[in-house]
Scaffold this active site. Structure first.
Site, PDB file in Angstrom:
ATOM      1  N   HIS A  51     -23.498 -93.429   4.353  1.00 59.41           N
ATOM      2  CA  HIS A  51     -25.385 -93.326   4.265  1.00 59.41           C
ATOM      3  C   HIS A  51     -26.043 -93.116   4.639  1.00 59.41           C
ATOM      4  O   HIS A  51     -27.622 -92.989   4.709  1.00 59.41           O
ATOM      5  CB  HIS A  51     -25.660 -94.763   3.254  1.00 59.41           C
ATOM      6  N   CYS A 110     -31.493 -99.191   3.345  1.00 59.18           N
ATOM      7  CA  CYS A 110     -30.272 -99.290   3.932  1.00 59.18           C
ATOM      8  C   CYS A 110     -30.193 -98.100   4.460  1.00 59.18           C
ATOM      9  O   CYS A 110     -30.010 -97.871   5.737  1.00 59.18           O
ATOM     10  CB  CYS A 110     -29.712 -98.517   2.885  1.00 59.18           C
TER      11      CYS A 110
END
Ligand SMILES: *[C@@H]1O[C@H](CO)[C@@H](O)[C@H](O)[C@H]1NC(C)=O
Ligand SMILES: *[C@@H]1O[C@H](CO)[C@@H](O)[C@H](O)[C@H]1NC(C)=O
Length: 589
Positions: A142, A81
């Site tokens: 993130h 990610c």
């Protein structure tokens, strides 16, 4: 007289200009579209119907694909990610921005970590904002939060060109949902279980020796051992207890609005926010990055979707995400913006095949025919769905098989918005429009470099004038248990030391003949074996020469929880609980 003579040669040119000029009443200028860039989390290329799934229902992803171009070799810049999203936002390999970890942990786990996308990096959002676009990020970020003080929010979306943010600064994790387990289970076993067993064994031995009258053990020694056993256990319980409020929270711009966040109607809330943003900006160019929490674990879905799919909680979540995408496409149609909006749909990397519950239910998606998945660079880890739609500009219903990257969105979007590319740094992405419009049959990516965190893992070569797609691996992950299609014992694959097998000469495949990466080529099966590897090595050396040192954003020091950076919406700070969501949506603009 002399004047008209001068005019005459100009006339045909003027007529030609008129013909070419899209200034008629019906024809709209194809320049400066709005953008809706949709990023799914951990969705595999084998999940959407339009990529061949017959049982998971994704009518809206399929509808998007029918109206645009479906990429069949769209590659995430990283199989994890944080680095993949950093590359997506900046158009650059994550190693250039320091967003590639040298240790085992490749992503941010704590909101109060000091690492993140450096402010010196330029996102496409910043470029578009400078061009007058309204910009918003809705969903998962993130890419870090603060640097030195909790309020500096140096890595926050608002520091990276977004006017508005609504979503999770970190990520959806099992630990965010009570009862869904913990991603720290295997680490905890190592850190707590082992010392606990050692202390337990010592206690038993001492007790036995004492009972036999062989040694005299003062009671204080027993007490000390008991405390030793209790300390790591207490630390673990505290960690698990506080993890959720400290890291699983929702923000609206700079404010924490729900801590810990509630899964209740979460996708609906994100969808409504995205729809409002589009409607509010219908009269001006906008950029919406819609970054779903689906289909990362912990899975969740509203009552309309729970238990409805054929694929358990995973399928329910995927179908809810598809519904949400449908809502956004509907809003674009309602507002008559569809023809002036470029929509992109992709996933940050391949499906997380190791996500299987204790009961054996698959909580990871499908990578179709491809090997591996999230956290490794087999095709299953990086080959992701990639769909682009812009009615009337990008032909509908086409497929493009050339290699493309999620880094390509950066230059594509910048160019369409009329922004020059930054000229003080290397941009690794390439403009996709020539491929999408059929003006060029070839990808501009002759070579692509596949990193496992900080480490160059594999090289892809699509030689000019050839249909071959060579892929050479310098190392491959050791799948565990042996024979598995993933690193099940560690939950994700790691990128170095004894977790990988090195290959010299590199493992070579031709993906055009062997997309499953099942049979490595040899000098016997591929006469040009050594020449091919030599060319790829030269390209890798050339690529390495372009790298400059960047501060490591994922160093242990930058990954650690730093209590002084902790965002907390309530006092006393230790509680960290609040819910301002109930006050109703759209509180800010
Ligand atoms: C469709 O998706 C589900 C959920 O990921 C998966 O279990 C199934 O194997 C997929 N089917 C195909 C044909 O890939
Ligand atoms: C949008 O573009 C398509 C394809 O060019 C065209 O068929 C359609 O009529 C357009 N719709 C609107 C509302 O302009």
């Amino acid at each position: 007289m002399s004047k008209s003579r001068k005019m005459r040669p100009l006339l045909p040119a003027l007529l030609l200009l008129l013909l070419l000029c899209p200034c008629g009443a019906e024809s709209r200028s194809p320049s400066r579209p709005s953008f809706v860039l949709v990023m799914a989390d951990d969705l595999g290329i084998g999940d959407p119907g339009c990529y061949g799934n017959r049982t998971l229902r994704t009518p809206n992803i399929d509808r998007l694909a029918r109206g645009g171009v479906k990429l069949t070799q769209h590659l995430a810049a990283s199989p994890l990610c944080t680095p993949s999203r950093a590359a997506f936002m900046t158009g650059r390999y994550p190693v250039r921005s320091g967003m590639a970890s040298r240790s085992r942990v490749g992503v941010f786990l704590f909101s109060a970590s000091s690492g993140g996308l450096p402010t010196s990096e330029i996102t496409f959002a910043r470029l578009l904002k400078e061009q007058g676009y309204a910009t918003a990020l809705i969903g998962k970020w993130h890419l870090g939060l603060s640097c030195d003080r909790p309020a500096d929010l140096c890595h926050h979306p608002l520091s990276h060109g977004f006017d508005a943010f609504y979503g999770l600064p970190v990520t959806n994790l099992r630990d965010c949902k009570p009862g869904a387990g913990s991603v720290f289970a295997s680490g905890a076993r190592l850190l707590v279980w082992a010392p606990l067993q050692a202390v337990g064994a010592a206690l038993l031995t001492l007790g036995a020796l004492r009972a036999l009258g062989l040694v005299r053990v003062p009671p204080a020694a027993f007490l000390l051992l008991l405390l030793l056993a209790a300390a790591p256990l207490a630390a673990l319980l505290a960690f698990l207890h506080f993890f959720r409020p400290l890291n699983c929270f929702l923000m609206r711009d700079r404010d924490v609005t729900q801590q810990p966040f509630s899964y209740d109607r979460l996708t609906q809330r994100l969808t409504a926010e995205a729809a409002r943003f589009i409607r509010r900006n219908a009269e001006r160019p906008f950029l919406l990055v819609l970054s779903y929490l689906h289909v990362h674990t912990a899975h969740f879905s509203s009552p309309d979707f729970a238990g409805r799919s054929q694929h358990g909680a995973y399928g329910d979540a995927a179908e809810e995400m598809d519904w949400s995408l449908g809502q956004i496409l509907d809003v674009l149609e309602d507002t008559q913006l569809a023809n002036n909006t470029l929509v992109y749909f992709s996933s940050d990397h391949g499906a997380h095949v190791e996500e299987v519950t204790a009961k054996g239910e698959r909580h990871g998606g499908s990578n179709g025919i491809f090997k591996g998945g999230k956290s490794n660079n087999w095709e299953g880890g990086i080959r992701v769905p990639g769909i682009l739609r812009w009615p009337g500009v990008i032909p509908a219903g086409q497929e493009v098989h050339e290699p493309t990257s999620n880094m390509d969105i950066f230059p594509t979007v910048a160019k369409l918005a009329g922004s020059p590319l930054p000229d003080d740094r290397i941009i690794d992405g390439r403009d996709l429009m020539p491929l999408l419009q059929g003006r060029s049959p070839r990808s501009e990516h002759e070579f692509l470099f596949h990193y496992c965190n900080f480490y160059l893992n594999a090289v892809r070569w699509h030689p000019r004038g050839s249909t071959s797609i060579w892929k050479a691996f310098y190392f491959t992950p050791k799948f565990t248990p042996q024979g598995a299609n993933g690193c099940f014992s560690t939950h994700v694959c790691f990128c170095h030391s004894h977790f990988v097998t090195r290959h010299d000469p590199p493992l070579l495949f031709d993906l055009s003949r062997d997309p499953r990466e099942s049979t490595p080529l040899t000098p016997e099966t591929e006469p040009r074996f050594h020449d091919i590897l030599r060319a790829m090595q030269e390209a890798a050396d050339g690529h390495r020469a372009t790298l400059t040192a960047a501060p490591d954003q994922l160093s242990v020091g930058n990954l650690l929880w730093k209590p002084w950076l902790q965002l907390c919406c309530s006092t006393p700070r230790l509680a960290c609980r609040c819910d301002k969501e109930a006050q109703g949506p759209g509180a800010t603009h």
